[in-house]
Each structure stands twice: as C-alpha cells, then as structure tokens.
Motif scaffolding. Structure first.
Motif, mmCIF file in Angstrom:
data_model
loop_
_atom_site.group_PDB
_atom_site.id
_atom_site.type_symbol
_atom_site.label_atom_id
_atom_site.label_comp_id
_atom_site.label_asym_id
_atom_site.label_seq_id
_atom_site.Cartn_x
_atom_site.Cartn_y
_atom_site.Cartn_z
ATOM 1 N N THR A 224 0.852 -1.188 0.000
ATOM 2 C CA THR A 224 0.000 0.000 0.000
ATOM 3 C C THR A 224 0.889 1.239 0.000
ATOM 4 O OG1 THR A 224 -0.059 0.174 2.395
ATOM 5 C CG2 THR A 224 -1.758 -1.221 1.359
ATOM 6 N N LEU A 225 0.301 2.395 -0.227
ATOM 7 C CA LEU A 225 1.081 3.627 -0.145
ATOM 8 C C LEU A 225 1.576 3.863 1.276
ATOM 9 C CD1 LEU A 225 -0.624 6.215 -2.527
ATOM 10 C CD2 LEU A 225 1.336 4.721 -2.921
ATOM 11 N N MET B 88 2.864 10.333 3.585
ATOM 12 C CA MET B 88 1.906 9.760 2.627
ATOM 13 C C MET B 88 1.775 10.668 1.408
ATOM 14 S SD MET B 88 0.394 6.870 3.008
ATOM 15 C CE MET B 88 -1.157 7.121 2.153
ATOM 16 N N ALA B 89 1.784 11.982 1.638
ATOM 17 C CA ALA B 89 1.670 12.930 0.527
ATOM 18 C C ALA B 89 2.844 12.774 -0.441
ATOM 19 C CB ALA B 89 1.600 14.358 1.051
ATOM 20 N N ARG C 61 2.362 9.489 -2.373
ATOM 21 C CA ARG C 61 1.322 9.679 -3.388
ATOM 22 C C ARG C 61 1.871 10.489 -4.569
ATOM 23 N NH1 ARG C 61 -2.092 11.667 -0.098
ATOM 24 N NH2 ARG C 61 -2.893 9.679 0.633
ATOM 25 N N ARG D 102 1.914 9.311 -8.419
ATOM 26 C CA ARG D 102 1.139 10.064 -9.422
ATOM 27 C C ARG D 102 2.015 10.643 -10.520
ATOM 28 N NH1 ARG D 102 -3.364 12.904 -5.590
ATOM 29 N NH2 ARG D 102 -4.738 11.094 -5.502
ATOM 30 N N GLN E 241 -3.884 1.098 -9.720
ATOM 31 C CA GLN E 241 -5.045 1.382 -8.884
ATOM 32 C C GLN E 241 -5.952 0.169 -8.894
ATOM 33 O OE1 GLN E 241 -6.313 5.324 -10.444
ATOM 34 N NE2 GLN E 241 -6.320 5.858 -8.264
ATOM 35 N N GLN F 199 -7.603 2.460 -4.895
ATOM 36 C CA GLN F 199 -6.479 2.413 -3.969
ATOM 37 C C GLN F 199 -5.219 1.987 -4.712
ATOM 38 O OE1 GLN F 199 -7.399 0.115 -0.507
ATOM 39 N NE2 GLN F 199 -9.374 1.093 -0.231
ATOM 40 N N TRP F 200 -4.122 2.685 -4.439
ATOM 41 C CA TRP F 200 -2.863 2.420 -5.106
ATOM 42 C C TRP F 200 -2.159 1.224 -4.496
ATOM 43 C CZ3 TRP F 200 -1.643 4.701 -9.511
ATOM 44 C CH2 TRP F 200 -2.209 5.935 -9.819
#
Length: 76
Positions: free
Chosen positions: A6-7, A18-19, A22, A26, A34, A40-41
């Motif tokens: 997961t991220l 987390m940012a 992400r 991206r 996804q 969800q990534w």
C-alpha cells in the motif's frame, strides 16, 4: 513478504509522508496500479526495490559529476 504494498507501506519503507508517496506514484516516478472502485494504489515490491536502486544510481552519477567538475576546476 507480500507482492503488493500500500502507499502506507511505501511511505513507511522510504520514511516519507503519505503525501510524498502519493506524489511519486502520481508523477510516474514509482510505477503503481489502482485497484478496486475506490482506486487504492498498490506498488509491487519489485518496483519499489527498482525505484530505490535507481535513486542510488542517480546519486552516484551526481557525485561522480561533482567529482569530475572539481577535478576540472583544479586542473584549470
């Protein structure tokens, strides 16, 4: 070890927010997919390992360029 992370897992492993995790997903820097209706990534462990190795390679190239630049300056 699971195939997909997961991220949150990625952020923890890289010790980033987390940012930030992400953002690198991206941007395409770190390949991910996804899954499901909520999008969800998920990142394959192999892709994360390749991403980390790539960062080491880039850093080594930067260090070598700096070293070469310093040697050229000293020779001048």
């Amino acid at each position: 070890m699971p195939r997909f992370l997961t991220l949150t897992d990625v952020a923890e492993e890289l010790q980033i927010s987390m940012a930030q995790a992400r953002a690198i997903v991206r941007s395409g820097e770190l390949p991910a997919i996804q899954i499901g209706g909520r999008g969800q990534w998920r990142v394959e462990q192999v892709k994360l390992d390749e991403y980390i190795q790539n960062l080491y390679t880039q850093q080594a190239a930067k260090a070598e360029a700096r070293k070469s630049g310093a040697a050229q300056t000293e020779d001048a």
